[in-house]
Scaffold this active site. Structure first.
Site, short mmCIF file in Angstrom:
data_model
loop_
_atom_site.label_atom_id
_atom_site.label_comp_id
_atom_site.label_asym_id
_atom_site.label_seq_id
_atom_site.Cartn_x
_atom_site.Cartn_y
_atom_site.Cartn_z
N TYR B 138 -47.31 7.65 18.87
CA TYR B 138 -48.71 7.24 19.03
C TYR B 138 -48.72 6.10 20.05
O TYR B 138 -48.25 5.00 19.77
CB TYR B 138 -49.25 6.80 17.67
CG TYR B 138 -50.64 6.20 17.61
CD1 TYR B 138 -51.59 6.40 18.62
CD2 TYR B 138 -51.03 5.43 16.51
CE1 TYR B 138 -52.86 5.84 18.54
CE2 TYR B 138 -52.30 4.87 16.42
CZ TYR B 138 -53.20 5.08 17.44
OH TYR B 138 -54.46 4.52 17.36
N LYS B 167 -49.52 11.37 20.74
CA LYS B 167 -50.96 11.17 20.80
C LYS B 167 -51.16 9.97 21.71
O LYS B 167 -50.74 8.86 21.38
CB LYS B 167 -51.50 10.87 19.39
CG LYS B 167 -52.99 10.60 19.38
CD LYS B 167 -53.42 9.80 18.14
CE LYS B 167 -54.81 9.24 18.36
NZ LYS B 167 -55.09 8.06 17.55
#
Lengths: 298, 298, 298, 298
Positions: B138, B167
């Site tokens: 992330y 992400k």
């Protein structure tokens, strides 16, 4: 000036066993050793204490161990460092119950984009209102995602009866804070050897200095030289302290502080992952540096 | 391309009662409502979920509630966001046990000065090795004290069989990641409406988009236009989505996302302190913006 | 929309002789070659032109050479980049006299700590008031000591009749500027291949793209695909353009842009010290990359 | 230690007439007044001199005026601040011809992304090789787009026979530079009142202090207290100097320095646009501050 905020404080580390579990025994050993030094007290669960890598239970255990083993006059500051006001207050109350003398508060920073002055003032105020133990702000942008406590926030918060000081670990301008906040009920402590001497000269009451974790009496010696007005000796000693600190803490961080403790007879050990312990080269470098200032220890 | 990482994911918020306690009921309500939309799944305990303001118990409760109320095909990513490798693994294992499909990992950042590429690679690898659930990195420097996951780290980690994607919520260059990591076993998801359309065009598999918290089907509509090659319609819709997002999430953050949910019939409510809910002016601004895109919702 | 701001512009470099002197001949050669391409015009004395490394005389000579050798319809933007309002106006007037169509203005940044919105608005306004040639703001925090032109500044300045657009070379959110400034008399140009395609889709009128220095028609081809609504082809070509740009300009900067020009038959050469030319390894890397997209050139 | 680098240097400002033209007369007046103070010399064409807002002719005129009006023993440092090695050398040679004692060099920063250590070392070395006048590096990331001169660069360059020192105006750790570079042929000067006292204590040879532009003898007084070992008096005076400096230079920059000069009987005047002169409120604030330290001036 608060008498309890005078002198040198050790921002103690948290010792782990070889399997990574928190070791009460090792911490007991360290505190019993610190108890017979000249340090004024402890910062417990600060950055060097790897606060963010400890479970709630471990944190409680750490506080209890320190309080049970310190000398009677030594002061205990406890870091209550959380992202929500709710968690900060809850842990501060627990620390209060366990006997903390001061609570240290780092600004929340996960949502750093919205950490405006007014949000921070409300944060510090909400916590200080909810507890009885006096609070210290903790300015350390390097550990708070770049969030710095502005002079405006310091000024506003210094008026709160339960916010009694700031520990400034930034590389910036601690003298500016000292000279701008001229209140009898608000003290400034240096949070770094880099600024300690100059801060003391300009009115700081003391310092939370990581080198005190391995060489407590040496840092106290510096403090006393300054208090006695013997600046020449203070500067000479400070040069050695700075040279050591640039490597131990500056270059290696918590892992360096712990290795220096090992070398000086305390239980340092390895930090928790993802932090890595020093490799042999680093250990040797520290060994050499610490040998160089050995004669000044006494 | 992992079929489970295709489409639109809602980075759900955590609803609280008026006294600030976590509300299972409100979360149930939200998830049951999302279950009949077209979103592919959820990011649970991410930044919009106020991860860092929840207790361990609350976190578990959130995961359980999502899994019990989602539709069968919907996918669940869970954020395991901690400073120590130890805590990250422990919570990832717990999430795995509760049924998470993916674990999302933000870089530790408290000691950001030493978060080198090699430390981060070891961190992601250690976690991915210790669990069975596939991991997503992330990248969100705005929430990680400025720590960004470099392309070098992404490249190294993309080779790990259990690290299956990233992400990317940074404002930087998601296209560069997509075009540089051309692996069949590694997917890129956009973490922001700001980059979603362009990311999809260049090969992203989906997005975790906060506007989907209040307008799930609208964001899915955008996704489908792109998948269908109807770029003209996609761009027209995207302009509206961006204009809404600049205010809702860009200007107001989590509090804005929650207010938009309130307006659209979900349980948003106030965030936890020190975050503040929107004042009336902000609420009215959002009401107006959401009315403007209402016709596109269907 | 200003017809003169439509299409692809080459931010031309300044060629030097082996002894480091500015070479009019080489620049003539380049411009005569660009004159028969499909680019809409030139950015002269921008960042890739090594503006800050040229003497006043050299700057004048560069402008004259471009204007004397370009094709009739090609548009000339000239960078007037100085720290004082006075110098900016003086050089803008000289450029105007020599025939510039637009003046490009980068925010002063030496005293970046005081470059507030109001100072910047006054700066742009003072210059735009003092000259007749329309002005473009140039947002490039990477070249302006981190000084970014805020949306507020853009909004205020877009109302000025003689400030007609912005060239945005930041990695941030060009779509936000495009969608926020919805004026008929204010155009947005992308200043980077990284944002060019998405910017065009959302309403940018064109781009100032360094890859056009070596492959002008290839970048125009991308522009035309977008104008023709052939987004599938646009995206396929853009992937190749981005991959090339990440290395040529992203990794190597001006020196990379100049080497790519050498490879493609223009006079690139070495930049001025302290910038260094590419070593052999870099030249070979660029040779390979450019060969890979050769087939798309036609 | 270089005898010529000992003491207090004034980083002089450049006075303008009401129409904005450089005023030789006003500069003559200032220098003739400084000539009978106790300052050791001048930094000419530094940041406070608005270097980047002056034409080549004006710069020459400034140097000539200083040299013609200073007292015999006073030392002249001249800033040669350009983006290209070529321009830096050219102007340094001109300054040399005009009689400069030292050349001060700020790192180029327009292309700050590629200003690596090796580029900077080559830059400083190339300039130092090309001229006879000894060079000082000038570390001021706040004026160099964030480019800082690393300790590594300082160490390498300190070995060059013609690079004899550094003027450090950063807020960081000047003591670290002093203690790390322990060479007889390399001196460190503080470039800010904020670090001056502590720097002197740890081994700096002097300082280039903007408060010396308005209160030269007061800053010299501080320097002498330190040299005489009268640290108590030094600290008391420094507190006043810091309080004044936080406002004059810290809050208002060059415009503040110039207004303070006006108040103290020098020709300050307005800076060049886009810098703005102080409004009345600011002038009054400075008047009050300067009155407060008046008694210490003698």
């Amino acid at each position: 000036m608060n008498e309890k905020l005078k002198g040198v404080f050790a921002p103690i580390t948290t010792p782990f066993d070889e399997d990574g579990a928190f070791s009460v025994k090792k911490l007991e050993f360290n505190i019993q050793k610190y108890a017979i030094t000249n340090i004024a007290g402890y910062l417990v669960l600060g950055s060097n204490g790897e606060n963010k890598s400890l479970s709630s239970n471990e944190k409680e255990e750490v506080i209890k161990t320190v309080i049970a083993n310190k000398s009677a006059g030594q002061v205990v500051m406890v870091g209550s460092i959380f992202e929500s006001t709710r968690d900060t207050i809850e842990f501060a109350l627990k620390s209060e119950e366990l006997g903390a003398d001061f609570i240290t508060l780092l600004p929340p920073s996960y949502f750093k984009g919205i950490m405006t002055d007014s949000i921070l003032i409300k944060y510090f105020t909400d916590v200080a209102d909810a507890i009885n133990t006096p609070c210290l702000m903790y300015n350390a942008p390097q550990f708070a995602g770049g969030v710095s406590i502005s002079l405006n926030v310091i000024k506003q918060c210094s008026k709160h009866p339960n916010i009694v000081g700031i520990k400034d670990s930034s590389s910036g301008n601690i003298e500016k804070t000292i000279l701008s906040i001229d209140s009898e009920n608000f003290d400034v402590l240096s949070g770094s050897a880099n600024t300690f001497l100059s801060a003391l000269l300009h009115g700081a009451t003391g310092g939370v200095i990581s080198l005190a974790d391995s060489l407590p009496n040496l840092v106290v010696k510096l403090y006393r030289y300054v208090m006695d007005g013997d600046i020449k000796k203070a500067v000479e000693l400070n040069k050695k302290i700075l040279r050591a600190n640039y490597v131990i803490s500056g270059e290696y961080g918590v892992a360096g502080v712990k290795t220096a403790m090992d070398i000086e007879g305390y239980c340092g050990g390895a930090p928790r992952l993802p932090l890595l312990p020093l490799e042999e080269e680093g250990v040797n470098k520290l060994r050499k540096i610490l040998k160089d200032i050995e004669l000044d220890k006494l």
